[in-house]
Design a protein around this motif. Structure first.
Motif, PDB file in Angstrom:
ATOM      1  N   PRO A 192       0.808  -1.219   0.000  1.00  0.00           N
ATOM      2  CA  PRO A 192       0.000   0.000   0.000  1.00  0.00           C
ATOM      3  C   PRO A 192       0.843   1.273   0.000  1.00  0.00           C
ATOM      4  O   PRO A 192       0.473   2.268  -0.632  1.00  0.00           O
ATOM      5  CB  PRO A 192      -0.832  -0.122   1.288  1.00  0.00           C
ATOM      6  CG  PRO A 192      -0.930  -1.584   1.523  1.00  0.00           C
ATOM      7  CD  PRO A 192       0.386  -2.143   1.079  1.00  0.00           C
ATOM      8  N   GLN A 193       1.970   1.246   0.686  1.00  0.00           N
ATOM      9  CA  GLN A 193       2.855   2.412   0.682  1.00  0.00           C
ATOM     10  C   GLN A 193       3.378   2.682  -0.723  1.00  0.00           C
ATOM     11  O   GLN A 193       3.435   3.835  -1.170  1.00  0.00           O
ATOM     12  CB  GLN A 193       4.015   2.193   1.648  1.00  0.00           C
ATOM     13  CG  GLN A 193       3.614   2.193   3.108  1.00  0.00           C
ATOM     14  CD  GLN A 193       4.744   1.760   4.025  1.00  0.00           C
ATOM     15  OE1 GLN A 193       5.874   1.561   3.579  1.00  0.00           O
ATOM     16  NE2 GLN A 193       4.442   1.606   5.300  1.00  0.00           N
ATOM     17  N   LEU A 194       3.766   1.609  -1.438  1.00  0.00           N
ATOM     18  CA  LEU A 194       4.268   1.765  -2.804  1.00  0.00           C
ATOM     19  C   LEU A 194       3.161   2.287  -3.729  1.00  0.00           C
ATOM     20  O   LEU A 194       3.404   3.152  -4.570  1.00  0.00           O
ATOM     21  CB  LEU A 194       4.797   0.426  -3.314  1.00  0.00           C
ATOM     22  CG  LEU A 194       6.090  -0.093  -2.670  1.00  0.00           C
ATOM     23  CD1 LEU A 194       6.407  -1.496  -3.187  1.00  0.00           C
ATOM     24  CD2 LEU A 194       7.253   0.851  -2.970  1.00  0.00           C
ATOM     25  N   ILE A 195       1.959   1.731  -3.571  1.00  0.00           N
ATOM     26  CA  ILE A 195       0.838   2.182  -4.402  1.00  0.00           C
ATOM     27  C   ILE A 195       0.559   3.655  -4.146  1.00  0.00           C
ATOM     28  O   ILE A 195       0.341   4.440  -5.081  1.00  0.00           O
ATOM     29  CB  ILE A 195      -0.414   1.330  -4.125  1.00  0.00           C
ATOM     30  CG1 ILE A 195      -0.177  -0.125  -4.568  1.00  0.00           C
ATOM     31  CG2 ILE A 195      -1.632   1.904  -4.846  1.00  0.00           C
ATOM     32  CD1 ILE A 195      -1.313  -1.064  -4.214  1.00  0.00           C
ATOM     33  N   ALA A 196       0.567   4.054  -2.871  1.00  0.00           N
ATOM     34  CA  ALA A 196       0.295   5.454  -2.527  1.00  0.00           C
ATOM     35  C   ALA A 196       1.352   6.373  -3.133  1.00  0.00           C
ATOM     36  O   ALA A 196       1.032   7.416  -3.718  1.00  0.00           O
ATOM     37  CB  ALA A 196       0.254   5.617  -1.005  1.00  0.00           C
ATOM     38  N   ALA A 197       2.620   5.995  -3.012  1.00  0.00           N
ATOM     39  CA  ALA A 197       3.692   6.829  -3.547  1.00  0.00           C
ATOM     40  C   ALA A 197       3.587   6.948  -5.061  1.00  0.00           C
ATOM     41  O   ALA A 197       3.754   8.034  -5.633  1.00  0.00           O
ATOM     42  CB  ALA A 197       5.045   6.250  -3.140  1.00  0.00           C
TER      43      ALA A 197
END
Length: 930
Positions: free
Chosen positions: A301-306
């Protein structure tokens, strides 16, 4: 056929540009492309209540027919203008296919020269669409705005005193329940910023067909394991979007090792290729993970958000809706992403359809991210679309605005008018969410609220226990007491008690307590359910549950012991309200759990800066009632309360705080003047219990003067129904005032003329005096008292138990006289001391000692700890007790003579010349005992 489809894509894209549709590809062309390539976009998901299956099927049939018609027209050489007109009436939402798909079609062998009907100007426009060098991405890193602090909680009463209570912090918002994804969109490939790898077109299409034709997680996993290394982002996103259809409802991944391995592998592939994903691919992949309610870890999720932040300009309204929706179910809150999305939504809010708008605001509320400007803009857009909202969308929007405490009466009025019009078609969760929102926002609409309750009663079996508990909570918060509804819902909940979560239980119990609904049989069943599920209770649930059972007077030592043990490891997560409510509950039930109370005291001292006046009042009252005293704790509460005096403090909070400090014997110090001044100023606003608490406390603290007493008496004349405890407190305050006046005058109390001693107004004074005299002779001799009296007799000192003072107002535990001086031995059991260590006497012991001294008595206090420290042997104990008494009376006591006691074993004891033990008494011993 593939070439025909590719040409159709190119043609339609150019047509969209010509007609200023922002390169939106009409659904007709999308259907043809998807049918030929197998890259089916997930269909728009309907939430409960948002449309029928028949309508959806009819829309699909119209779309397929339109696709076939468009293909036929293309084959017959239909011109661009005709095609544009035929597609202009398409109702379905346009799909935003980026320029690289046209580039892929061109690379696959479709050339403009092969199509005689394509004009030069259109060809030039189309060629520009796949010039990727002109496609730029703007990264937006915005810090999230802090959540606006909540105002004073509605429904909370003033402080919490010996005889009163308040409503606790309202429970958490309704859970997600059956809320589902509102929008789905399929994955499509696109090139990112310059330098990204272009998919291998033919191989990518082939792999996508295989992915879409799988029928099980195992089959798809086989493809991923064998060919995943060759997947481009288009294949990865298609495979991820396929998983929810193969593994069933949420939770299927965790219960299926094959499905879990599949999702883990796909998550790894996505993480490795995250920079190649376009906006739609990111949104659809996130949607799939959200649908599954599963991500291998929070890194994805962090990668998707970034990645989403860098491509924010490319996100459509539907993409944004899906992305936000997924993050709610992935339990991932990214402030930078939320801020970027908020800015994007504001800039293109007019592009949002009702369902997309509802999902966005619902997601922001679910993730507790408050952006005031966003809510204002969304509110204005919601008003414009209010007639187009479906039932579920309406409930989500109203719920979200209430959850974020963004309340504007006009907006709510318009939204709720639409709710009333569509209420017969609302599903249970929509009804409970609207009720919850009304209560949370404090929006009072009695006709609508009664309609909501009636709607529930008409089909109560269809409501889940969460919806029912939310409705109960809403009733309590709004103070709406409907006995019929309350009884019906509680019976339904009790019948399904095993399905109720810990939060459901605490919410429903809180509501019962707030509405004063006590049913002993129901409470017994619910107490058992609480005991079985204690491990699952959150901190707020524990504090609300303890408060509710105490408020309802349900006495169960087993339950309160278990609640205490469950709370011990979670107190650091309790709010200020939760700490004060818990302390109040245990004090109200008189249940002293040493470890819990000690940890509560430590936690209160740490968090005291967050306490309001009510929290300070409740906590001080509770610890004083539990006889748990530590100077540092009371200093912290006193300091925090005094700091809030300039802003104004409720009368009940002042009265109960003073009562607590007085009972614990804690000095007010530098805060004496402002606190006493505040109490005097608030006397006219106090009820009878608050008046009596205040007068008694000022008397104990030595702050009761003639003027304050007169004001107190004047206020008492204006209140009705003084309780026996209040009468007792008022008369006790009068006695303390008389002693204080005598001491200030420097004369004994007895000679003071009656006219110099102010009294309660008649007939209250006569009534209070009679009640006090009656209580003085209504005595109980404890075992400790009898043992001390017997030991004094062994020591050679005749004595009387429960001897009345000359004025008959006090019954002395053990009385004798020495050298003509009356001596009162007051035997103090454990209830006269603090439970906390060191065990020190409470103020009542010191006040009684002072009042007896002012009546001419020398007072010796023998505490239960003093007695326990004496030797066990009877003679030795008697001698040691006598020495203790002698040391208390002081060296100037004139013991007449020493004689050898016949049974003292050589110990010399003082002997006395006795007539009657107390010849000066005109009343004689209490109860006629000589």
């Amino acid at each position: 056929m593939p070439q025909k489809a590719q040409f159709l894509l190119q043609l339609a894209q150019a047509a969209a540009r010509e007609t200023r549709q922002q390169a939106a590809l009409p659904q007709v062309a999308v259907n043809v492309w998807d049918t030929l390539t197998g890259s089916h976009a997930p269909p728009l998901q309907q939430q409960p209540g948002s449309g029928s299956r028949a309508q959806h099927k009819e829309e699909q049939q119209r779309s397929v027919a339109a696709s076939a018609a468009a293909s036929d027209r293309l084959s017959s050489g239909l011109g661009l203008l005709h095609i544009s007109k035929s597609l202009a009436g398409q109702d379905a939402a346009p799909h935003h296919y980026p320029a690289h798909l046209l580039a892929q079609a061109h690379l696959a062998g479709s050339h403009w020269g092969q199509h005689p009907h394509l004009t030069g100007s259109i060809a030039a426009d189309t060629a520009a669409l796949y010039d990727t060098s002109s496609h730029t991405q703007h990264q937006q890193q915005l810090a999230g705005l802090p959540r606006h602090p909540a105002a004073a909680l509605p429904g909370l009463s003033g402080g919490l005193g010996p005889l009163q209570s308040c409503l606790p912090l309202r429970p958490a918002a309704p859970g997600l329940g059956s809320l589902d994804a509102n929008n789905r969109s399929g994955s499509s490939g696109s090139l990112g910023p310059g330098g990204m790898r272009k998919p291998r077109y033919n191989n990518s299409i082939s792999l996508n067909k295989q992915i879409m034709n799988t029928h099980s997680a195992r089959e798809l996993h086989t493809i991923v394991r064998s060919k995943g290394a060759g997947f481009d982002f288009f294949n990865i996103s298609s495979a991820i979007a396929r998983v929810p259809k193969l593994v069933g409802p949420a939770g299927g991944v965790q219960n299926d090792s094959t499905a879990k391995a599949l999702v883990d592998d796909l998550a790894s592939l996505m993480a490795s290729n995250i920079n190649t994903f376009d906006a739609r691919g990111l949104a659809n992949s996130a949607w799939a993970f959200g649908k599954l309610k599963y991500a291998p870890n929070q890194k994805l999720p962090q990668l998707i958000a970034a990645a989403a932040i860098t491509k924010m300009d490319a996100f459509s309204a539907q993409n944004l809706s899906n992305l936000l929706w997924s993050f709610v179910y992935l339990h991932h809150r990214d402030e930078a992403l939320m801020a970027a999305v908020a800015k994007k939504v504001v800039s293109k809010v007019t592009e949002f359809k009702p369902q997309e708008l509802a999902n966005v605001v619902w997601a922001f509320a679910s993730m507790d991210h408050y952006e005031p400007h966003l809510m204002d803009v969304v509110g204005a857009r919601a008003l414009a679309l209010v007639d187009q909202f479906k039932e579920q969308e309406l409930s989500n929007v109203v719920w979200a605005f209430a959850k974020l405490h963004h309340y504007e009466q006009g907006l709510f009025a318009h939204l709720l008018a639409a709710v009333k019009a569509k209420l017969p078609h609302f599903l249970p969760q929509g009804v409970s969410n609207i009720a919850w929102a009304l209560a949370t926002a404090g929006h009072r609409d009695e006709p609508l609220f009664e309609q909501l309750l009636a709607h529930c009663l008409s089909d109560i079996g269809s409501y889940d226990v969460q919806g029912l508990s939310n409705l109960l909570w809403a009733c309590a918060t709004l103070g709406h007491r409907d006995p019929t509804f309350l009884q019906a819902v509680l019976q339904e909940c009790t019948a399904r008690i095993e399905r109720m979560s810990s939060q459901n239980l605490s919410n429903a119990l809180w509501a019962c307590a707030a509405l004063g609904h006590a049913d002993s049989r129901m409470l017994g069943t619910w107490a058992e359910a609480v005991l079985h599920k204690l491990d699952m209770f959150e901190p707020q649930g524990l504090s609300n549950t303890a408060w509710a059972f105490a408020k309802l007077g349900f006495s169960s030592p087993v339950l309160f012991e278990a609640l205490a043990e469950a709370a011990l490891g979670k107190l650091d997560a309790f709010t200020a309200q939760g700490l004060s409510n818990t302390a109040w509950a245990y004090a109200t039930m008189g249940h002293y759990h040493p470890a819990l109370v000690q940890q509560l005291a430590e936690q209160v001292a740490r968090q005291v800066s967050a306490f309001n006046a009510q929290n300070c009042s409740m906590s001080a009252w509770a610890f004083a009632t539990l006889r748990h005293y530590h100077p540092a704790l009371f200093d912290a509460l006193l300091e925090q309360l005094a700091a809030q005096l300039p802003a104004g403090v409720e009368p009940q909070n002042i009265a109960n705080s003073l009562w607590a400090f007085a009972r614990a014997g804690h000095p007010l110090g530098v805060h004496t003047e402002p606190l006493v001044a505040a109490a005097k100023a608030l006397l006219p606003q106090m009820n009878q219990q608050e008046l009596c608490n205040t007068a008694w406390a000022l008397g104990v603290l030595g702050q009761l003067d003639r003027d304050t007493w007169q004001q107190f008496c004047n206020c008492l004349r204006n209140v009705q129904g003084l309780t026996p405890e209040g009468v007792h407190q008022a008369f006790h305050a009068q006695l303390m005032l008389h002693s204080q006046l005598a001491r200030e005058a420097g004369v004994p109390l007895a000679p003071l003329p009656a006219e110099q001693l102010p009294t309660l107004p008649e007939p209250l004074h006569s009534h209070a005096h009679y009640m006090w005299l009656t209580s003085a002779v209504d005595v109980h001799i404890s075992k400790l008292q009898a043992d001390v009296s017997a030991a004094l007799l062994v020591a050679g000192i005749p004595n009387s138990m429960e001897w009345l003072t000359d004025d008959g107002l006090f019954s002395i535990d053990i009385a004798f006289q020495v050298d003509g001086q009356p001596v009162a031995v007051e035997v103090d059991g454990s209830h006269h001391y603090t439970n906390s260590t060191p065990h020190i006497p409470l103020s009542e012991v010191l006040v009684r000692r002072r009042l007896l001294q002012d009546r001419g008595w020398k007072v010796v206090n023998i505490g239960y700890l003093d007695w326990e420290m004496l030797p066990d042997d009877q003679q030795t104990k008697a001698a040691a007790l006598l020495q203790l008494v002698a040391s208390e009376l002081g060296p100037n006591t004139n013991w007449q003579q020493w004689v050898e006691s016949p049974n003292d074993g050589g110990i010399r004891m003082p002997a006395f010349t006795w007539g009657d033990p107390l010849t000066s008494s005109i009343w004689g011993p209490a109860g006629g005992q000589a």
